[in-house]
Design a protein around this motif. Structure first.
Motif, PDB file in Angstrom:
ATOM      1  N   UNK A 129     -73.616  39.839  36.116  1.00  0.00           N
ATOM      2  CA  UNK A 129     -74.947  39.259  36.329  1.00  0.00           C
ATOM      3  C   UNK A 129     -75.052  38.640  37.718  1.00  0.00           C
ATOM      4  N   UNK A 130     -73.990  37.951  38.122  1.00  0.00           N
ATOM      5  CA  UNK A 130     -74.010  37.319  39.437  1.00  0.00           C
ATOM      6  C   UNK A 130     -74.068  38.369  40.553  1.00  0.00           C
ATOM      7  N   UNK A 131     -73.279  39.431  40.404  1.00  0.00           N
ATOM      8  CA  UNK A 131     -73.247  40.452  41.453  1.00  0.00           C
ATOM      9  C   UNK A 131     -74.597  41.138  41.603  1.00  0.00           C
ATOM     10  N   UNK A 132     -75.274  41.347  40.497  1.00  0.00           N
ATOM     11  CA  UNK A 132     -76.593  41.980  40.568  1.00  0.00           C
ATOM     12  C   UNK A 132     -77.625  41.036  41.190  1.00  0.00           C
ATOM     13  N   UNK A 133     -77.554  39.783  40.816  1.00  0.00           N
ATOM     14  CA  UNK A 133     -78.495  38.796  41.358  1.00  0.00           C
ATOM     15  C   UNK A 133     -78.267  38.577  42.847  1.00  0.00           C
ATOM     16  N   UNK A 134     -76.974  38.542  43.258  1.00  0.00           N
ATOM     17  CA  UNK A 134     -76.647  38.283  44.660  1.00  0.00           C
ATOM     18  C   UNK A 134     -76.613  39.558  45.498  1.00  0.00           C
ATOM     19  N   UNK A 135     -76.829  40.715  44.848  1.00  0.00           N
ATOM     20  CA  UNK A 135     -76.817  42.013  45.544  1.00  0.00           C
ATOM     21  C   UNK A 135     -75.488  42.290  46.232  1.00  0.00           C
ATOM     22  N   UNK A 136     -74.394  42.003  45.522  1.00  0.00           N
ATOM     23  CA  UNK A 136     -73.062  42.306  46.045  1.00  0.00           C
ATOM     24  C   UNK A 136     -72.843  43.810  45.976  1.00  0.00           C
ATOM     25  N   UNK A 137     -72.413  44.398  47.086  1.00  0.00           N
ATOM     26  CA  UNK A 137     -72.213  45.849  47.124  1.00  0.00           C
ATOM     27  C   UNK A 137     -71.162  46.272  46.090  1.00  0.00           C
ATOM     28  N   UNK A 138     -71.383  47.393  45.399  1.00  0.00           N
ATOM     29  CA  UNK A 138     -70.459  47.816  44.335  1.00  0.00           C
ATOM     30  C   UNK A 138     -69.009  47.964  44.794  1.00  0.00           C
ATOM     31  N   UNK A 139     -68.793  48.454  46.017  1.00  0.00           N
ATOM     32  CA  UNK A 139     -67.406  48.635  46.450  1.00  0.00           C
ATOM     33  C   UNK A 139     -66.685  47.305  46.626  1.00  0.00           C
ATOM     34  N   UNK A 140     -67.424  46.243  46.988  1.00  0.00           N
ATOM     35  CA  UNK A 140     -66.810  44.919  47.084  1.00  0.00           C
ATOM     36  C   UNK A 140     -66.484  44.385  45.694  1.00  0.00           C
ATOM     37  N   UNK A 141     -67.369  44.632  44.742  1.00  0.00           N
ATOM     38  CA  UNK A 141     -67.072  44.232  43.361  1.00  0.00           C
ATOM     39  C   UNK A 141     -65.837  44.962  42.846  1.00  0.00           C
ATOM     40  N   UNK A 142     -65.751  46.255  43.137  1.00  0.00           N
ATOM     41  CA  UNK A 142     -64.607  47.039  42.676  1.00  0.00           C
ATOM     42  C   UNK A 142     -63.314  46.537  43.301  1.00  0.00           C
ATOM     43  N   UNK A 143     -63.361  46.187  44.593  1.00  0.00           N
ATOM     44  CA  UNK A 143     -62.181  45.622  45.250  1.00  0.00           C
ATOM     45  C   UNK A 143     -61.755  44.325  44.564  1.00  0.00           C
ATOM     46  N   UNK A 144     -62.713  43.427  44.313  1.00  0.00           N
ATOM     47  CA  UNK A 144     -62.372  42.164  43.672  1.00  0.00           C
ATOM     48  C   UNK A 144     -61.906  42.382  42.232  1.00  0.00           C
ATOM     49  N   UNK A 145     -62.465  43.387  41.544  1.00  0.00           N
ATOM     50  CA  UNK A 145     -61.979  43.741  40.206  1.00  0.00           C
ATOM     51  C   UNK A 145     -60.494  44.099  40.274  1.00  0.00           C
ATOM     52  N   UNK A 146     -60.132  44.895  41.290  1.00  0.00           N
ATOM     53  CA  UNK A 146     -58.745  45.308  41.442  1.00  0.00           C
ATOM     54  C   UNK A 146     -57.822  44.148  41.759  1.00  0.00           C
ATOM     55  N   UNK A 147     -58.240  43.261  42.663  1.00  0.00           N
ATOM     56  CA  UNK A 147     -57.401  42.109  43.026  1.00  0.00           C
ATOM     57  C   UNK A 147     -57.259  41.149  41.845  1.00  0.00           C
ATOM     58  N   UNK A 148     -58.357  40.931  41.121  1.00  0.00           N
ATOM     59  CA  UNK A 148     -58.287  40.069  39.935  1.00  0.00           C
ATOM     60  C   UNK A 148     -57.326  40.652  38.907  1.00  0.00           C
ATOM     61  N   UNK A 149     -57.392  41.964  38.699  1.00  0.00           N
ATOM     62  CA  UNK A 149     -56.501  42.612  37.731  1.00  0.00           C
ATOM     63  C   UNK A 149     -55.042  42.499  38.173  1.00  0.00           C
ATOM     64  N   UNK A 150     -54.765  42.648  39.462  1.00  0.00           N
ATOM     65  CA  UNK A 150     -53.400  42.475  39.956  1.00  0.00           C
ATOM     66  C   UNK A 150     -52.910  41.054  39.704  1.00  0.00           C
ATOM     67  N   UNK A 151     -53.735  40.071  40.020  1.00  0.00           N
ATOM     68  CA  UNK A 151     -53.341  38.675  39.822  1.00  0.00           C
ATOM     69  C   UNK A 151     -53.082  38.360  38.363  1.00  0.00           C
ATOM     70  N   UNK A 152     -53.718  39.112  37.476  1.00  0.00           N
ATOM     71  CA  UNK A 152     -53.547  38.887  36.045  1.00  0.00           C
ATOM     72  C   UNK A 152     -52.601  39.885  35.394  1.00  0.00           C
ATOM     73  N   UNK A 153     -51.866  40.629  36.245  1.00  0.00           N
ATOM     74  CA  UNK A 153     -50.832  41.567  35.798  1.00  0.00           C
ATOM     75  C   UNK A 153     -51.385  42.638  34.853  1.00  0.00           C
ATOM     76  N   UNK A 154     -52.616  43.044  35.139  1.00  0.00           N
ATOM     77  CA  UNK A 154     -53.228  44.165  34.418  1.00  0.00           C
ATOM     78  C   UNK A 154     -53.199  45.362  35.379  1.00  0.00           C
ATOM     79  N   UNK A 155     -52.015  45.909  35.534  1.00  0.00           N
ATOM     80  CA  UNK A 155     -51.752  46.801  36.659  1.00  0.00           C
ATOM     81  C   UNK A 155     -52.448  48.151  36.541  1.00  0.00           C
TER      82      UNK A 155
END
Length: 323
Positions: A110-136
């Motif tokens: 919801x935040x990304x859509x409201x703030x118009x965050x580009x999808x590739x930046x969201x995908x990058x942060x999804x990947x980094x968050x998953x790494x930090x949480x050991x969801x490799x």
């Protein structure tokens, strides 16, 4: 006072509900453990430090209470080094912590859509968050996307090799490097990738060690030999002897095998010599004293094989026996 009210208003526009605060004692403990395992730095730490120039990241994240979360958000939003896209991307990461604590919610989306965050930046942060949480596995699904440019790929590779498990880690590591075409330009990253290849394909690891800087080639080649003689040696030793060695590699192989204490080393050398038609050398090794009292397996041992080689070699063997 006005500035304080302004920062509070910004914070409330992002996190309006304190009841959803996700950083429980267990959760902050988990994040701290993952930070320690990742050489003292989460991937979120890395982007805040390198991109936002926030030095005391481990003090700010994870926030221990609502006031600390507000301080973190204010620090991010006030950083002049960051444009709106980067600020919103970091907030998106924090929103994912909220979603993790409240399954079924989609605060991050919801935040990304409201703030118009580009999808590739969201995908990058999804990947980094998953790494930090050991969801490799989830992490590589995101980071291997063509539109994503991974941040600190050498650290990503190391995390996969050392923390994703002995089977999954190498598979994900090779997928990541090949999908992103990551250039490995440090000795450690080259070693990590070689370790991944070695676990997934002996032939690929062998060919790769020929492409690395010369200063690393012998080290990697020797480690490949030892791996083949200790891990699934019934299969890998046969793969080893069928590799097309150069004369230099053959010499390194023989020198290392001759001084190795690994149980399968001498057997492998003899089979390699037989495979290459070096029957004199194979016969000399097979008739050595260390093999003469070896028990038979299926009616065959190296002593009987030596006799068979001697018959095949003919007069040369007989002459050597009488010398």
């Amino acid at each position: 006072m006005d500035l304080d009210r302004s920062s509070l208003a910004i914070y409330r526009s992002i996190f309006p509900d304190d009841k959803k605060f996700p950083y429980t004692r267990d959760r902050t403990g988990q994040i701290a453990r993952h930070r320690s395992l990742l050489d003292g730095s989460l991937f979120f730490d890395y982007v805040l430090r390198e991109i936002a120039s926030i030095e005391d990241v481990d003090r700010l994240y994870p926030p221990k209470n609502v006031a600390a979360l507000r301080a973190l958000v204010t620090t991010i939003m006030d950083k002049e080094e960051l444009d709106k896209l980067k600020r919103d991307s970091f907030i998106y990461y924090l929103k994912k912590d909220f979603d993790y604590a409240h399954p079924g919610s989609d605060d991050a989306g919801s935040y990304s859509r409201k703030a118009l965050v580009q999808p590739n930046f969201c995908t990058l942060m999804d990947g980094l968050w998953a790494l930090d949480n050991f969801r490799f596995e989830e992490a590589i699904t995101h980071l291997a996307e063509p539109a994503v440019t991974p941040i600190n790929p050498h650290k990503i590779l190391s995390a996969l090799i050392h923390h994703a498990g002995p089977t999954l880690g190498p598979r994900l590591a090779t997928t990541f490097v090949q999908a992103t075409q990551t250039k490995l330009n440090t000795d450690d990253s080259i070693r990590d990738y070689f370790t991944a290849l070695r676990a997934t394909s002996i032939e690929s690891a062998f060919l790769y060690q020929r492409t690395v800087p010369e200063s690393l080639q012998q080290e990697l080649f020797i480690s490949l030999i030892d791996h083949c003689l200790t891990v699934r040696k019934e299969v890998n030793a046969l793969k080893l002897i069928n590799l097309p060695f150069t004369p230099k590699e053959q010499q390194m192989f023989e020198n290392h095998i001759c001084h190795s204490n690994l149980p399968a080393a001498q057997d492998t050398l003899i089979i390699k010599q037989m495979h290459q038609g070096q029957l004199d050398e194979a016969w000399a090794a097979a008739k050595s004293a260390r093999y003469q009292n070896e028990p038979e397996l299926g009616g065959l041992n190296w002593a009987s094989l030596a006799r068979g080689l001697a018959s095949g070699i003919g007069p040369r063997a007989a002459n050597e026996e009488t010398v």
